[in-house]
Design a protein around this motif. Structure first.
Motif, short mmCIF file in Angstrom:
data_model
loop_
_atom_site.label_atom_id
_atom_site.label_comp_id
_atom_site.label_asym_id
_atom_site.label_seq_id
_atom_site.Cartn_x
_atom_site.Cartn_y
_atom_site.Cartn_z
N TYR A 63 66.00 27.59 79.93
CA TYR A 63 67.40 27.80 80.35
C TYR A 63 68.36 26.94 79.52
O TYR A 63 69.49 27.33 79.26
N LYS A 64 67.89 25.77 79.10
CA LYS A 64 68.71 24.90 78.26
C LYS A 64 68.97 25.58 76.90
O LYS A 64 70.10 25.63 76.41
N TYR A 65 67.91 26.14 76.31
CA TYR A 65 68.05 26.85 75.03
C TYR A 65 68.91 28.10 75.20
O TYR A 65 69.72 28.44 74.33
N LEU A 66 68.73 28.78 76.32
CA LEU A 66 69.49 29.99 76.61
C LEU A 66 70.99 29.69 76.67
O LEU A 66 71.82 30.45 76.16
N LYS A 67 71.33 28.53 77.26
CA LYS A 67 72.73 28.11 77.35
C LYS A 67 73.31 27.86 75.95
O LYS A 67 74.45 28.25 75.66
N LEU A 68 72.52 27.25 75.08
CA LEU A 68 72.99 27.01 73.70
C LEU A 68 73.27 28.34 73.00
O LEU A 68 74.28 28.50 72.33
N ARG A 69 72.35 29.30 73.19
CA ARG A 69 72.53 30.61 72.55
C ARG A 69 73.70 31.35 73.18
O ARG A 69 74.45 32.05 72.48
N GLU A 70 73.86 31.19 74.49
CA GLU A 70 75.00 31.80 75.20
C GLU A 70 76.31 31.29 74.62
O GLU A 70 77.30 32.01 74.53
N LYS A 72 76.78 30.69 71.65
CA LYS A 72 76.80 31.23 70.29
C LYS A 72 76.21 30.30 69.22
O LYS A 72 76.46 30.48 68.02
N MET A 73 75.43 29.29 69.64
CA MET A 73 74.71 28.54 68.62
C MET A 73 73.69 29.48 67.97
O MET A 73 72.98 30.19 68.68
N PRO A 74 73.62 29.52 66.63
CA PRO A 74 72.65 30.41 65.97
C PRO A 74 71.23 30.14 66.44
O PRO A 74 70.82 28.98 66.57
N VAL A 75 70.48 31.19 66.69
CA VAL A 75 69.13 31.05 67.23
C VAL A 75 68.23 30.27 66.28
O VAL A 75 67.35 29.52 66.71
N LYS A 76 68.48 30.38 64.95
CA LYS A 76 67.66 29.65 63.98
C LYS A 76 67.82 28.14 64.13
O LYS A 76 66.88 27.38 63.91
N TYR A 77 69.03 27.69 64.47
CA TYR A 77 69.23 26.26 64.70
C TYR A 77 68.45 25.80 65.94
O TYR A 77 67.89 24.71 65.96
N ILE A 78 68.45 26.62 66.97
CA ILE A 78 67.74 26.26 68.20
C ILE A 78 66.23 26.23 67.94
O ILE A 78 65.52 25.32 68.39
N LEU A 79 65.74 27.20 67.19
CA LEU A 79 64.30 27.28 66.89
C LEU A 79 63.88 26.18 65.91
O LEU A 79 62.74 25.70 65.96
N GLY A 80 64.80 25.80 65.01
CA GLY A 80 64.49 24.74 64.05
C GLY A 80 63.76 25.21 62.81
O GLY A 80 63.33 24.40 61.99
N HIS A 81 63.62 26.51 62.67
CA HIS A 81 62.98 27.03 61.46
C HIS A 81 63.44 28.45 61.19
O HIS A 81 64.00 29.11 62.06
N CYS A 82 63.16 28.92 59.96
CA CYS A 82 63.63 30.24 59.54
C CYS A 82 62.73 30.74 58.41
O CYS A 82 62.39 29.98 57.51
N GLU A 83 62.37 32.01 58.46
CA GLU A 83 61.53 32.58 57.40
C GLU A 83 62.38 33.05 56.24
O GLU A 83 63.43 33.65 56.43
N PHE A 84 61.91 32.75 55.02
CA PHE A 84 62.59 33.18 53.80
C PHE A 84 61.52 33.39 52.74
O PHE A 84 60.68 32.52 52.52
N MET A 85 61.52 34.54 52.09
CA MET A 85 60.49 34.89 51.09
C MET A 85 59.08 34.77 51.69
O MET A 85 58.13 34.41 51.00
N GLY A 86 58.97 35.04 52.99
CA GLY A 86 57.67 34.95 53.65
C GLY A 86 57.22 33.52 53.90
O GLY A 86 56.07 33.28 54.28
N ILE A 87 58.12 32.55 53.69
CA ILE A 87 57.80 31.13 53.85
C ILE A 87 58.61 30.59 55.03
O ILE A 87 59.78 30.92 55.19
N ASP A 88 57.99 29.76 55.85
CA ASP A 88 58.65 29.25 57.06
C ASP A 88 59.32 27.90 56.77
O ASP A 88 58.64 26.87 56.67
N PHE A 89 60.65 27.90 56.64
CA PHE A 89 61.40 26.70 56.30
C PHE A 89 61.98 26.01 57.54
O PHE A 89 62.37 26.67 58.50
N ILE A 90 62.07 24.68 57.47
CA ILE A 90 62.78 23.90 58.49
C ILE A 90 64.29 24.11 58.28
O ILE A 90 64.78 24.10 57.15
#
Length: 287
Positions: A63-70, A72-90
């Motif tokens: 629920y805390k993460y849901l509030k951040l997304r509610e 409009k914090m980008p979901v990638k910031y909440i997750l702390g990582h993002c895929e690019f070129m098939g590689i998982d970046f912080i």
């Protein structure tokens, strides 16, 4: 906050409602990713285990993460990582979130590096380090230098370098564009850059997720959006080897302007490459 133990199905349903009410188009995916982060489970697990009971502590965290997304914090910031070129970046707040568009720049850089047998590469305005690190990870024998004026960007890039054990191939320095390399007389075969290129006047029109959370200095390219193309192109004349290549990511409407900047600075064989959506995305020039 609910005190009873909830199931995955109930929590996802609630997440969908909350995010949909905020007109977040990716509400279902985002809710699944946020609950997956809390439970350390993938989406498939959650979709086939709807009755799985989620402990109260994890429910509160969700629920805390849901509030951040509610908010409009980008979901990638909440997750702390993002895929690019098939590689998982912080990824962290304070650094631009990698976009799939930038994969076009990396793919084109890889082609030129292999064709010309280049080794010394500079990633200017590196952000999370995705361009330089992807190149070093995908081609052997690379010597990649990343630079950014942002301390946060340098820290995140350093984390990503360590994450993939690339300390021997990739280094990052804090520098105002290529000032550090000019002062130390470092030379490169290729410069790659995804600089800030949005017109200052356009920033208020961006999505809330972007304009309210992503660093303004990583978005704004000045009054006409071209400020960094001019500066980097000019500086590149002092660090590029003869027949070296510069490659920029550009906005969909900047092909002519950036091509002109390169031509005015003596670059030749200037060409534009489109992305998968058919939009002008990469400009290449040879010194």
């Amino acid at each position: 906050m609910k005190s009873r133990v909830s199931s995955i199905r109930e929590l996802l349903k609630r997440g969908y409602e909350v995010l949909k009410n905020r007109e977040i188009e990716s509400y279902a995916l985002d809710a699944q990713l946020l609950l997956g982060k809390v439970l350390n489970k993938d989406r498939l697990f959650m979709l086939i285990n709807g009755d799985y009971k989620v402990p109260e502590k994890e429910t509160e965290e969700y629920y805390k993460y849901l509030k951040l997304r509610e908010d409009k914090m980008p979901v990638k910031y909440i997750l702390g990582h993002c895929e690019f070129m098939g590689i998982d970046f912080i990824v962290k707040p304070g650094v631009l979130i990698p976009r799939p568009d930038t994969e076009t720049l990396v793919e084109q850089a890889l082609i030129q590096i292999k064709h010309n047998n280049f080794h010394n590469i500079c990633d200017v305005c590196c952000g999370t380090g995705i361009i330089g690190i992807s190149i070093a990870k995908l081609i052997e024998g690379m010597n990649v230098k990343c630079c950014d004026i942002s301390s946060t960007a340098c820290e995140v890039t350093a984390e990503n370098i360590r994450r993939f054990s690339l300390e021997e191939k990739v280094q990052v320095v804090k520098s105002n564009l290529m000032e550090y390399y000019i002062q130390n007389e470092v030379k490169f075969h290729m410069i790659v850059s995804n600089p800030p290129y949005i017109k200052e006047s356009s920033i208020p029109t961006l999505m809330e997720d972007v304009k309210n959370y992503e660093p303004r200095e990583a978005l704004s390219g000045g009054k006409d959006g071209l400020e960094f193309y001019r500066k980097i192109t000019k500086e590149s004349l002092r660090v590029l080897e003869s027949n070296g290549i510069i490659m920029f990511e550009i906005g969909y409407d900047q092909r002519e302007s950036v091509s002109d900047i390169l031509a005015q600075n003596g670059f030749k064989n200037i060409m534009c490459i489109k992305d998968l959506a058919g939009k002008d995305r990469v400009i290449k020039g040879v010194l």
